[in-house]
Design a protein around this motif. Sequence first.
Motif, short mmCIF file in Angstrom:
data_model
loop_
_atom_site.label_atom_id
_atom_site.label_comp_id
_atom_site.label_asym_id
_atom_site.label_seq_id
_atom_site.Cartn_x
_atom_site.Cartn_y
_atom_site.Cartn_z
N GLU A 1 0.81 -1.22 0.00
CA GLU A 1 0.00 0.00 0.00
C GLU A 1 0.84 1.27 0.00
O GLU A 1 0.33 2.34 -0.34
N ASN A 2 2.12 1.18 0.35
CA ASN A 2 2.97 2.38 0.37
C ASN A 2 3.80 2.54 -0.90
O ASN A 2 4.62 3.45 -0.99
N SER B 1 2.36 2.34 9.04
CA SER B 1 2.20 2.61 7.61
C SER B 1 1.71 4.04 7.39
O SER B 1 0.72 4.47 8.00
N SER B 2 2.40 4.77 6.52
CA SER B 2 2.03 6.18 6.30
C SER B 2 0.63 6.30 5.72
O SER B 2 -0.10 7.25 6.02
N MET B 3 0.21 5.35 4.90
CA MET B 3 -1.13 5.39 4.34
C MET B 3 -2.19 5.16 5.40
O MET B 3 -3.26 5.78 5.38
N LYS C 1 -2.48 8.35 7.44
CA LYS C 1 -3.24 9.34 6.69
C LYS C 1 -4.74 9.09 6.79
O LYS C 1 -5.53 10.02 7.02
N GLU D 1 -4.87 2.86 -1.89
CA GLU D 1 -4.19 3.54 -0.78
C GLU D 1 -4.80 4.91 -0.49
O GLU D 1 -4.52 5.50 0.56
N LYS D 2 -5.62 5.43 -1.40
CA LYS D 2 -6.26 6.74 -1.21
C LYS D 2 -7.61 6.64 -0.51
O LYS D 2 -8.29 7.63 -0.34
#
Length: 507
Positions: free
Chosen positions: A149-150, A213-215, A218, A446-447
């Motif tokens: 996902e990243n 995870s950055s996603m 977010k 991922e969005k």
Amino acid sequence: MTIFFAPLRLPPPPAQRPESLLTQLLSLTPLQWAFFWTGWLAWTCDAIDFFSVSLSVPALAKQFGKETPDITQAITLTLLFRSVGAVLFGVFSDRFGRKWPLVFNLLLVAVLELGAGFVQNFRQFLALRSLFGIGMGGIWGLAASTALENLPVGLRGLASGVLQQGYAVGYLIAAVISLELVPTVHVGWRALFWTASGISVFGAALRALLPESSMFVKARLAAESHGVVSEAQKTRVFLRETGAMLKKHWALCVYAVLLMTGFNFLSHGSQDLYPTYMQATKGFNSHTATIATIIGNCGAISGGGFAGWISQFLGRRITIVTFTLLTAVFIPLWIIPSTFSGLAAGAFCVQFGVQGAWGVIPIHLAEMAPPAFRATFPGVAYQLGNMVSSASAQIEATGGEHLKTTIKGKVVPDYAKVQGILIGVVAAFVIFITVIGPENHGSHFEKHRAAFDEGGGSDDAWIDDDGVHHETGRAAHDRDVEAAENEKASEERSSTEKPAVSPTTAA
């Protein structure tokens, strides 16, 4: 609405010329690389732990005074209980994040694998391997979401193939340990289980050192910006969105389980009993059988990476069908030869096809899944398919007990014919179920908003770069059309109502 029987066709050409593969790889940040390789390592640990039994079947049979079909019960029980772990850890990951559920999952696997090396009787061994299945069941979904996902969309096909072949790498590592370490220590097969446990602890430690995870961060910030702040509130929203997703996508869930049932029969039918097949039917010793296993896994690794990469251009389903057909073509080379070179070539080619098709699965399931449930949906579908196919090794072992052949004047189980029939039938099923299936939801998962965000379970609930919610798909199209019509109507009214201006006035 999920549309099945979608035509097999090439992906549409990109709007602009894509960057070269090397350029995309060089553009990755160190953190993106770290996320991917820790996900890969987690899946590799899973394979080392699982194949510890497959590689030790003769030794375990001798240790516990059992026959091969009895020992394969441990494989069956492990596969049966993996679906429980997939549900538990998948839900934890989609609800609480990618990091700590995976760390705990790996540590649980390490403890159970360590314990399996200390058992003193067959009942204890079966109990440990059953519990072990729960731990193993969670790893694939968490590893795939962590790894993929990243990454940028253009690299996910290749990354999917490399990720999935962590399974073959794990099998290879286990085979090397079995080949080089086990015969040299007095504890024998137990050394393989203890070493596997240590590698899982290492994987857990590496993941613990990395951030969330950055996603996922977010998506969590977006949920909190919408007023979903408390943990209790997030859990209530998550449960409500999960129920809505299952009500809407139950047919897709059933399809995914059927797809993964075929894939797991294809994988386990060609791998779990392969060392035993080489020894019992072809008459090779354990050392030579292990070398053939290593060669087969080299084919798997190369096939998975190549198929994942080429799926970016051919599409996921066309690639799966192509590599499954390749598997079927090489079945005779898998079972007919009696020389080591011929059988090793068959193992390489069949595993190139089997694991090539498998290399597409992580990204295919991630793109097929309802976007907010990309840890739970793929993981549960995978492991429910595992559960249905859990008796693969026992089916082959039982078939070998009833179907005999004579090798050098000795009557032995005909695992060659049994495996050839099973792999052929399953390959036909995989092609059929892939052709009738969908390719939906899309690649930019991922969005998407998190499942614990209000409305996050909807297929069209997305976040933009600022973490602000917006809609896509049909909802966005309808809104844009309405806005355009309103703007046009406003312009027409303005031109109609605007007073005429005389030249004198203008002057």
